[in-house]
Design a protein around this motif. Structure first.
Motif, short mmCIF file in Angstrom:
data_model
loop_
_atom_site.label_atom_id
_atom_site.label_comp_id
_atom_site.label_asym_id
_atom_site.label_seq_id
_atom_site.Cartn_x
_atom_site.Cartn_y
_atom_site.Cartn_z
N PHE A 136 -3.60 -29.53 -10.00
CA PHE A 136 -4.81 -30.15 -10.28
C PHE A 136 -4.72 -30.57 -11.88
O PHE A 136 -5.76 -30.93 -12.49
CB PHE A 136 -6.12 -29.03 -10.13
CG PHE A 136 -6.58 -29.37 -8.76
CD1 PHE A 136 -7.52 -30.20 -8.63
CD2 PHE A 136 -6.28 -28.62 -7.84
CE1 PHE A 136 -8.18 -30.37 -7.65
CE2 PHE A 136 -6.74 -28.41 -6.59
CZ PHE A 136 -7.82 -29.42 -6.27
N PHE A 156 -6.52 -23.37 -7.35
CA PHE A 156 -7.35 -24.41 -7.93
C PHE A 156 -7.79 -24.07 -9.53
O PHE A 156 -7.69 -24.57 -10.44
CB PHE A 156 -8.49 -24.84 -7.30
CG PHE A 156 -9.51 -25.62 -7.71
CD1 PHE A 156 -9.40 -26.78 -8.00
CD2 PHE A 156 -10.66 -24.94 -7.95
CE1 PHE A 156 -10.32 -27.48 -8.60
CE2 PHE A 156 -11.71 -25.74 -8.71
CZ PHE A 156 -11.65 -27.03 -9.06
N MET A 157 -8.35 -22.79 -9.49
CA MET A 157 -8.94 -22.14 -10.96
C MET A 157 -7.73 -22.41 -11.84
O MET A 157 -7.92 -22.60 -13.00
CB MET A 157 -9.56 -20.78 -10.74
CG MET A 157 -10.82 -20.91 -10.27
SD MET A 157 -12.03 -21.76 -11.04
CE MET A 157 -12.06 -20.55 -12.58
N LEU A 158 -6.68 -21.71 -11.51
CA LEU A 158 -5.52 -21.63 -12.65
C LEU A 158 -5.34 -23.18 -13.22
O LEU A 158 -5.02 -23.17 -14.27
CB LEU A 158 -4.41 -20.84 -11.69
CG LEU A 158 -3.31 -20.76 -12.49
CD1 LEU A 158 -3.16 -19.67 -13.51
CD2 LEU A 158 -1.88 -20.89 -11.81
N VAL A 174 -7.00 -25.54 -13.08
CA VAL A 174 -8.18 -26.37 -13.58
C VAL A 174 -8.11 -25.92 -15.06
O VAL A 174 -8.25 -26.19 -16.30
CB VAL A 174 -9.33 -26.04 -13.16
CG1 VAL A 174 -10.54 -26.35 -13.95
CG2 VAL A 174 -9.63 -26.76 -11.88
N ALA A 175 -7.74 -24.50 -15.27
CA ALA A 175 -7.80 -23.72 -16.75
C ALA A 175 -6.76 -24.25 -17.54
O ALA A 175 -6.78 -24.67 -18.57
CB ALA A 175 -7.44 -22.36 -16.41
N ILE A 176 -5.54 -24.44 -17.03
CA ILE A 176 -4.21 -25.26 -17.50
C ILE A 176 -4.74 -26.51 -17.84
O ILE A 176 -4.49 -27.03 -19.05
CB ILE A 176 -3.05 -25.40 -16.76
CG1 ILE A 176 -2.69 -23.76 -16.52
CG2 ILE A 176 -2.03 -26.08 -17.29
CD1 ILE A 176 -1.42 -23.73 -15.49
N LEU A 198 -7.75 -27.87 -18.68
CA LEU A 198 -8.68 -27.74 -19.53
C LEU A 198 -7.96 -27.51 -21.00
O LEU A 198 -8.32 -28.13 -22.08
CB LEU A 198 -9.71 -26.52 -19.43
CG LEU A 198 -10.90 -26.61 -20.14
CD1 LEU A 198 -11.85 -27.74 -19.65
CD2 LEU A 198 -11.65 -25.20 -19.89
#
Lengths: 290, 239, 337
Positions: free
Chosen positions: A39, A98-100, A102-104, A106
């Motif tokens: 992502f 997905f969260m991981l 997305v954090a990257i 961001l």
């Protein structure tokens, strides 16, 4: 509105589509092997694009010359990301991965914003205003060079996966994870290598894209989406599919933008995406699995 | 009329014939064993009865009504409960909640389902673990949970796919006792089993599949003496 | 009431009551700025709770929930501005439209076997359709935005949702509490059990007599419709709507960070996550302000790093381990209590 104009738009769409295809190829390779949906794909491409700007303004290097070095930098980035951060997540549920990412993503977007500011930046090469005249159809030289370079990188990648031992080992991992472990392949290293290769694709695509377009830090998510659309249209995990999908989406957006309005062009690619998801979920070139 | 009548079902997967023209019956109140070497098509047969696959040809009747080609949930509603060879517990839920989900199939309310679930857990010997997460169970307990969940749907016919595999001999005997007891109370059972000790102890009738075809049927004793059955298990050279 | 409180430990009830009392008293002690922060928190807690029905309970990952926020916002705003329809009445068509759109997406996805990552991307695609569609929909302002009339209100006009922040605060608090209670009841209902079963193993769920298509549809429609109510508040609180902002993928992602960080599938996850994330963002803003750092992106970089750490070190989210720490864990094994 003559045939020439439409043809010009179509050809230029196909050329840009080839570069998109290379970007999507990276996503497809990563998903096909590591089974992680990247992502942060578009954000990684914007990093490559800003590298072009840095090298160009500091050293005056032409993007075509920077193709290999920038791909190498992105390869290292991808390799390290997989090794250090993503690897513990490969057996976690999708939403966690997905969260991981997305954090990257961001962090990447905002680090670029911090360094380069929010304004759009571009470069002007010696051939920026050149064009080829093919039977009355005017084609931007930059687009042609970018597309040819993208095609060469894609072909090199095909050759790597078909012909080299490492490439075959990576494909073995993709086909049968446990089997690969049993025959003693270092899966962790191969995964990191794959992520690196996927990132290098994006690096090359980003470098080529700078010849034809500008970049802002905030554009990353849009490219991530574009890569998804292409890869799913072509077939997630299929390498030729990514290129075919790229061409199709490039063409659709160019013609859609021309016949309707540029701001609505992505609507057409999303329409294609939805149709593909519903009627041929394995993608145009994908193998039927489930 | 038998409770379950399977007539002439076949199924191919991209050209490979997994099951060919298989017919058999499971009379009400009986326990029937379905055996055969690996890859004989036993689980494919189960999946056609349970609605996972639609048979290419043939029919499946439950109580005289056609059920082939119906969805798995409709078939469960019609009165067939099944277990999975590769167990599929609801890993994040407690043992009790796993069984409550099954019990809701025939219960009018959640509280009624909880009651039923507790009863079933008692029968399968899982009552002491009712509040554990299913993911913490050992394989034998997961097998029991599979049976408990299917049983909680209150089926007329229970399809058991290798529920003895991985169990120790004493555990097998215990499971056999449970199943015989349920059978006595009116439950009809069709079971795929590799553990011959269990097949012999449970089944009144045995059906043998080999390469997707039905090659023999009869009482456990008859089957054990059938040269065709010996051949398929031991290979032709052995004879 | 019995069903509501059954099996909830006493210590949890006391904590919950204290927490609720603090939230009710908050506007009397806090300044305007902090009330806006709390409004943001409640908004995310509410929307996160709604999203959680679909993902946390039924296991269907939606990355396009901004679509339902946007539909709720645009439908009620347009009805109010053009026809003077009170948002309390306008929310009914909003609920219906958002639910219907959810039903269409769910129907297409579940009938055609689109699942997992593909389903998530399908939800993004529809949100993007809406974004571009509303950009070219002049009746509600197109890309130039749609604005609700703003004036200085001497009195709260509750019926038309025109008034002070405190009014919005209490409305959102009520919505969040109701959504929480509803989810609590849902988890103990037949639908709740079926959703969790479908989330854990669709094949096993189907074999136990669950019509998985129907129950997945229920989850999508309910989640979509309830989410649209968040959009109503969004429209009437901020008074301006831009398709590029309302429907943007980053809005969808923002909505789901809370429940994932808090603990997916748990009742408190969305609430805890909303408090943590908004608190973190505001805290970072405050620190930057004190340090005199005014660079775009710094705050978000730290925010991203914190997010990264939570995802890496607390894979189940903050709430499940926190619950154990607080001694509220009955270890029923059932996620969500």
């Amino acid at each position: 509105m003559t045939t020439e104009v439409v043809l010009k738009i179509a050809i230029s769409g196909v050329l840009t589509g080839l570069v998109y295809g290379l970007m999507a190829l990276g996503l497809s390779v990563i998903f096909g092997v590591v089974r992680v949906v990247n992502f942060a794909h578009g954000e990684m491409m914007t990093i490559a694009m800003y590298l072009v700007i840095v090298f160009f303004s500091a050293l005056g290097l032409d993007p075509l010359l920077m193709l290999v070095p920038i791909s190498a930098v992105l390869f290292a980035l991808g390799y390290l990301m997989q090794r250090a951060i993503i690897n513990p997540f490969i057996n976690r549920p999708e939403h966690s991965q997905f969260m991981l990412l997305v954090a990257i993503a961001l962090i990447m977007v905002n680090a670029l914003l911090l360094i380069f500011g929010p304004d759009s930046q571009g470069i002007t090469t010696s051939y920026s205003f050149d064009s080829f005249d093919i039977g009355g159809i005017i084609i931007d030289a930059g687009k042609v060079y970018a597309a040819i370079a993208a095609l060469i990188v894609a072909v090199a990648l095909f050759a790597f996966f078909r012909l080299t031992l490492t490439g075959k080992a990576i494909r073995a991992c993709a086909d049968n994870y446990n089997g690969a472990l049993v025959v003693g392949l270092d899966v962790k290293r191969l995964y990191a290598l794959t992520f690196g290769i996927g990132a290098a694709c994006v690096g090359a695509a980003g470098t080529m894209l700078m010849i034809v377009t500008d970049v802002t830090p905030a554009i990353g998510p849009a490219y991530t989406l574009l890569a998804f659309v292409i890869v799913i249209t072509g077939g997630l995990g299929s390498m030729p599919g990514a290129i075919v999908g790229g061409i199709l989406i490039g063409l659709t957006e160019a013609l859609g933008g021309f016949f309707f309005t540029p701001s609505a062009k992505t609507m057409f690619s999303f329409a294609i995406l939805v149709l593909v998801l519903l009627f041929r979920p394995q993608g145009i070139m994908g193998r039927k699995t489930a | 009329m038998a409770l379950l009548e399977v007539s002439g079902i076949s199924k191919s997967f991209s050209g490979l014939k997994a099951v060919q023209n298989v017919s058999f019956e499971v009379p009400e109140g009986k326990i029937v064993g379905l055996i055969g070497p690996n890859g004989a098509g036993k689980t494919t047969c189960f999946n056609m009865i349970a609605g996972v696959y639609k048979p290419d040809t043939g029919t499946v009747m439950l109580n005289g009504a056609r059920i082939d080609g119906r969805r798995p949930d409709e078939i469960c509603k019609a009165g067939i409960g099944r277990t999975f060879q590769i167990v599929k517990p609801f890993a994040g839920l407690s043992v009790l909640d796993n069984v409550v989900v099954g019990a809701l199939n025939a219960a009018a309310s959640v509280s009624e389902a909880r009651q039923k679930a507790d009863e079933v857990l008692e029968i399968l010997g899982l009552a002491s673990k009712r509040l554990q997460a299913a993911s913490t169970l050992t394989l034998p307990d997961r097998k029991r949970l599979e049976v408990a969940r299917a049983l909680a749907t209150r089926p007329k016919l229970l399809l058991l796919d290798e529920v003895m595999a991985g169990l120790r001999p004493t555990e097998i005997d215990q499971m056999v006792r449970v199943l015989l007891d349920l059978n006595k109370r009116g439950l009809t059972i069709l079971l795929i089993e590799h553990v011959m000790r269990a097949v012999m102890a449970l089944s009144g009738n045995v059906i043998v599949l080999h390469h997707g075809e039905l090659i023999s049927r009869g009482t456990p004793d008859q089957i054990a003496k059938d040269p065709k059955v010996l051949e398929c298990y031991l290979g032709e050279e052995a004879l | 009431m019995n069903l509501l409180l059954e099996g909830v430990p006493r210590s949890a009830l006391i904590l919950l009551a204290l927490f609720f009392a603090a939230l009710i008293a908050a506007p009397m002690v806090l300044n305007d700025y902090l009330i806006v922060v709390l409004i943001t928190i409640l908004y995310f807690a509410y929307a996160g709770q709604c999203w959680n029905i679909m993902m946390g309970f039924a296991g269907q990952l939606s990355l396009g929930h901004a679509l339902y926020i946007g539909l709720g916002a645009y439908v009620t705003a347009a009805l109010y501005v053009k026809f003077g329809v009170s948002p309390w009445i306008g929310l009914l068509p909003a609920l219906v439209i958002a639910g219907a759109v959810g039903a269409v997406i769910g129907f297409l996805a579940f009938r055609f076997g689109v699942s997992g990552v593909y389903f998530a991307i399908l939800t993004i695609a529809f949100a993007e359709f809406a974004r571009i569609g509303f950009d070219h929909f002049p009746w509600v302002g197109g890309a130039a935005g749609y604005f609700l009339p703003v004036a200085n209100y001497t009195q709260n006009d509750f019926f038309n949702l025109r008034g002070s922040q405190t009014m919005f605060y209490y409305i959102l608090l009520a919505m969040t509490v109701l959504a929480f209670v509803l989810c609590h009841l849902l988890l103990r209902s037949r639908a709740g059990y079926y959703w969790l079963a479908i989330r854990e193993s669709p094949e096993a769920a189907e074999a136990l007599g669950i019509n998985i298509f129907r129950y997945k549809m229920y989850a999508v429609v309910l989640s979509a419709a309830l989410t649209s109510l968040g959009g109503v508040i969004f429209a009437f609180f901020y008074n301006n709507l831009f398709p590029e902002q309302v429907f943007h993928i980053s809005r969808s992602i923002e909505l789901i960070l809370g429940p994932i960080i808090g603990g997916i599938g748990t009742l408190f996850g969305p609430v805890v996550g909303a408090f943590l994330l908004t608190g973190l963002a505001e805290g970072l803003r405050e620190v930057m302000l004190r340090l005199g750092i005014d660079l775009p992106g710094v705050k978000q970089v730290f925010y991203g790093i914190c997010l990264l750490c939570v995802v890496m070190f607390l894979p189940e989210g903050v709430w499940p381990p926190l619950k154990k720490k607080l001694g509220l864990d009955r270890d029923t094994g059932k996620k969500g209590s």
